[in-house]
Scaffold this motif. Structure first.
Motif, short mmCIF file in Angstrom:
data_model
loop_
_atom_site.label_atom_id
_atom_site.label_comp_id
_atom_site.label_asym_id
_atom_site.label_seq_id
_atom_site.Cartn_x
_atom_site.Cartn_y
_atom_site.Cartn_z
N ALA A 1 -9.73 -2.02 -14.23
CA ALA A 1 -10.37 -1.28 -13.62
C ALA A 1 -12.00 -1.12 -13.88
O ALA A 1 -12.76 -0.69 -12.99
N ASN A 2 -12.34 -1.45 -14.97
CA ASN A 2 -13.57 -1.48 -15.57
C ASN A 2 -14.38 -2.85 -14.53
O ASN A 2 -15.38 -2.41 -14.40
N SER A 3 -13.85 -3.74 -14.57
CA SER A 3 -14.14 -4.94 -14.08
C SER A 3 -14.24 -4.67 -12.51
O SER A 3 -15.49 -4.98 -11.94
N LEU A 4 -13.86 -3.93 -11.99
CA LEU A 4 -13.74 -3.57 -10.28
C LEU A 4 -14.95 -2.62 -10.17
O LEU A 4 -15.81 -2.73 -9.28
N CYS A 5 -15.10 -1.68 -11.26
CA CYS A 5 -16.27 -0.89 -11.24
C CYS A 5 -17.43 -1.61 -11.26
O CYS A 5 -18.36 -1.18 -10.51
N GLU A 6 -17.52 -2.54 -12.26
CA GLU A 6 -18.84 -3.28 -12.33
C GLU A 6 -19.11 -4.26 -11.07
O GLU A 6 -20.26 -4.36 -10.88
N ARG A 7 -18.13 -4.60 -10.44
CA ARG A 7 -18.27 -5.58 -9.33
C ARG A 7 -18.69 -4.77 -8.44
O ARG A 7 -19.51 -5.36 -7.51
#
Length: 501
Positions: free
Chosen positions: A399-405
């Motif tokens: 979820a954090n990676s998607l948020c950053e991307r």
């Protein structure tokens, strides 16, 4: 909306690193030994609360402090007149000084410990009333070795209630991952604070009912710890949804445009539109294929359905919309791609699901920060260019990676839905059930979130409230007729009721 309430943060969830900071300061309240004795006593009290009639208890102790907690519980149980057997495999011999001391106290009090797996009768339902899992604590994140795996499988096969101390053995307390076999607990009593990993993913098949024993750690010490996420339950809904003013009108409740429903996929966009209405949107437009208009109006005449066969005819609908719900039944063909391009370029608040996410994965772009993406694990994997297994192995990280991307709000669906947004502490949904694993549930979630966004909630609050409202409605529907056979449309009446709770 008549005003803005402050939603409750919910239960704080901590990772292992944060909780070990408390353990490192144990001298403040008497040292590690005090903590261990409190943990064992708290676990014994938990067993008395949930299984007061349990007379025959098997305690399975590991080599570390978790095993030490188990030895303390075993001593209390024996002193209370229970028939207690403790199993500690030779490979699990107590290594820490404290655990060895607690083991010795149990033995000196007349207790007995078995050291072979064969000493545990397989007919558990006849031999024991309760099993206590004190094998491994929050630091265990690897695949159990062969001997441990065999022991865990034996525990699971005995069909006896299991109380897990701090974490079910075999579950990663930070991610919820289960890399090998893990204990299926009936109840997990967590020590000091609630663990991040036990609120989502595979862990939910192992933790049973969860509780927290603070071990009398001062609240001020917990307040100083970094919170990894907050878990929110249905009782948080009123904090997001204030009552409307008496002198209100439909325009104040927002206008949602639902785009989707390619050939043969009209049901998806119809459910999205009805969900938006049931969650309180003042006006709902639907842009779909001509073949679906009559059926949609027959089902829900309140929705304003329009035939849109080309992207050019979408523009007037976009101009009047407050929020666009894009993706249910959209397809990935030329029609869907063309409509998506127009919608993404409109500068409107967006909620993207289903095929809109698949199209986004094939053509990545930075999105406005108030965009809300609602992927299931497979869609999340496509957006990240990884596998579903890797997403599920660490749902928070995904979820954090998607948020950053993508620079926007993420609703990672699944057991223990995770919501992430730039600058926000993650939220985890403590509601929902396996009956909701059926096609169409995501379409309803999209409509609910878009509706709440149109009614004035921020993107993050709309995502949190929408996911919670959706999951709580699913639980209410399951209570009526069971989980198996639960349909997305079964949620509509409950969405309306809970939105007015």
């Amino acid at each position: 909306m008549s005003g803005s309430l402050q939603p409750a943060n919910g239960m704080p969830l901590y990772d292992s690193r944060a909780l070990r900071r408390i353990e490192a300061q144990a001298d403040v309240f008497g040292g590690d030994e005090v903590l261990m004795r409190r943990a064992g006593l708290a676990a014994w009290h938990a067993s008395l609360t949930h299984w007061p009639r349990a007379r025959r208890i098997l305690v399975v102790c590991g080599p570390g402090n978790n095993g030490g907690d188990g030895w303390v519980l075993a001593r209390h149980a024996r002193e209370a007149g229970r028939a207690v057997r403790v199993l500690q495999l030779p490979s699990h011999a107590s290594r820490g000084e404290l655990a060895q001391r607690m083991r010795q106290e149990f033995l000196e009090a007349g207790g007995h410990a078995d050291a072979a797996l064969d000493d545990v009768p397989r007919a558990g339902s006849e031999q024991f009333d309760l099993i206590v899992d004190a094998l491994f604590g929050i630091g265990f994140s690897r695949v159990p070795d062969a001997g441990t795996a065999a022991l865990i499988e034996t525990i699971n096969a005995m069909r006896v209630p299991v109380l897990a101390l701090d974490v079910p053995s075999g579950v990663d307390a930070d991610t919820g991952r289960v890399p090998g076999v893990a204990v299926h607990a009936s109840h997990t009593v967590q020590f000091i604070g609630a663990h991040l990993g036990l609120a989502t993913g595979a862990a939910l098949d192992h933790v049973g009912v969860r509780s927290v024993a603070s071990l009398d750690v001062p609240r001020t010490m917990l307040d100083e710890l970094p919170v990894a996420a907050h878990q929110i339950a249905a009782d948080a809904l009123p904090g997001y949804l204030p009552r409307r003013r008496r002198n209100t009108h439909k325009g104040e409740s927002g206008r949602v445009l639902c785009i989707g429903g390619d050939h043969g996929k009209g049901g998806a966009i119809a459910m999205c539109a009805e969900a938006a209405l049931r969650a309180g949107a003042g006006l709902v437009d639907v842009a779909t294929r001509a073949e679906h208009v009559i059926a949609l109006l027959s089902r829900r005449p309140e929705a304003m359905a329009r035939a849109v066969d080309a992207a050019a005819s979408l523009q007037p609908l976009i101009e009047s919309a407050d929020v666009i719900a894009l993706g249910p039944g959209l397809g990935q063909g030329e029609w869907g791609h063309a409509l998506q391009e127009v919608a993404l370029a409109a500068g409107k608040s967006l909620v993207l699901d289903a095929d809109a996410l698949n199209l986004l994965a094939s053509t990545p772009r930075v999105l406005p920060s108030d965009t809300i993406l609602t992927p299931h694990p497979g869609e999340a994997a496509r957006l990240l260019g990884t596998s579903t297994q890797e997403v599920q192995a660490s749902r928070y990280a995904a979820a954090n990676s998607l948020c950053e991307r993508y620079g926007c709000v993420i609703v990672l669906k699944g057991a223990g839905t995770v919501i992430a947004a730039p600058g926000e502490t993650m939220r985890v949904i403590a509601a929902g059930n396996p009956g909701m694993a059926v096609g169409g549930m995501g379409d309803i979630l999209t409509g609910i979130i878009a509706s709440l966004r149109a009614q004035g909630l921020s993107a993050f609050d709309a995502a949190c409230c929408g996911a919670l409202l959706h999951a709580a409605a699913g639980d209410a529907a399951a209570q009526e007729g069971g989980e198996r056979g639960l349909l997305p449309s079964d949620l509509f009446a409950h969405v309306r009721r809970l939105a007015n709770s």
